[in-house]
Scaffold this motif. Sequence first.
Motif, short mmCIF file in Angstrom:
data_model
loop_
_atom_site.label_atom_id
_atom_site.label_comp_id
_atom_site.label_asym_id
_atom_site.label_seq_id
_atom_site.Cartn_x
_atom_site.Cartn_y
_atom_site.Cartn_z
N PRO A 23 73.43 -62.96 50.40
CA PRO A 23 74.69 -62.24 50.63
C PRO A 23 75.88 -63.16 50.88
N ALA A 24 75.70 -64.26 51.60
CA ALA A 24 76.82 -65.17 51.87
C ALA A 24 77.39 -65.74 50.58
N GLN A 47 71.48 -76.05 56.45
CA GLN A 47 72.51 -76.16 57.47
C GLN A 47 73.92 -75.88 56.98
N ASP A 48 74.12 -75.87 55.66
CA ASP A 48 75.49 -75.71 55.17
C ASP A 48 75.54 -75.02 53.82
N ILE A 49 76.76 -74.71 53.43
CA ILE A 49 77.04 -74.09 52.14
C ILE A 49 78.09 -74.96 51.46
N ILE A 50 77.80 -75.37 50.22
CA ILE A 50 78.73 -76.20 49.47
C ILE A 50 79.40 -75.34 48.41
N ILE A 51 80.73 -75.34 48.44
CA ILE A 51 81.53 -74.57 47.49
C ILE A 51 82.21 -75.57 46.57
N THR A 52 81.92 -75.49 45.28
CA THR A 52 82.52 -76.40 44.31
C THR A 52 83.54 -75.64 43.48
N ALA A 73 82.21 -64.37 54.81
CA ALA A 73 80.83 -64.58 54.34
C ALA A 73 79.80 -64.23 55.40
N GLN A 74 80.26 -63.97 56.62
CA GLN A 74 79.37 -63.59 57.72
C GLN A 74 78.27 -64.63 57.92
N THR A 75 78.68 -65.91 58.03
CA THR A 75 77.72 -66.98 58.20
C THR A 75 78.19 -67.96 59.27
N ARG A 78 77.92 -74.39 58.14
CA ARG A 78 79.09 -75.20 57.87
C ARG A 78 79.47 -75.06 56.39
N LEU A 79 80.73 -74.82 56.09
CA LEU A 79 81.21 -74.71 54.71
C LEU A 79 81.84 -76.03 54.30
N SER A 80 81.47 -76.52 53.13
CA SER A 80 82.04 -77.74 52.57
C SER A 80 82.67 -77.40 51.21
N ILE A 81 83.83 -77.98 50.96
CA ILE A 81 84.51 -77.75 49.70
C ILE A 81 84.43 -79.04 48.88
#
Length: 85
Positions: A23-24, A47-52, A73-75, A78-81
């Motif tokens: 879902p995230a 541990q994280d979500i990578i957004i490219t 995203a209800q998470t 850690r978000l990384s761009i």
Amino acid sequence: MLYNTHMDQLGNILPNKRFAEPPAVILIKQYIQEKYETTPTVTIRPQDIIITVPSAALAGSLRMELHQLQQHAQTDKRLSIRIGH
């Protein structure tokens, strides 16, 4: 010969299997698509979500919105761009 038959069956099943996105991931893609009219690549890790995203300008804009994006995203991950394809 039994091994090849079993592998052939797996080979027929796996290409047709559609794995559901978490879902995230769906919510992140939706947020960016609606706001910036582009679809990012999203990789989820323990541990994280990578957004490219395709451009530095978009990456800079998203960095300013990381808190809102994380809430959307209800998470708690850690978000990384990243910039890329």
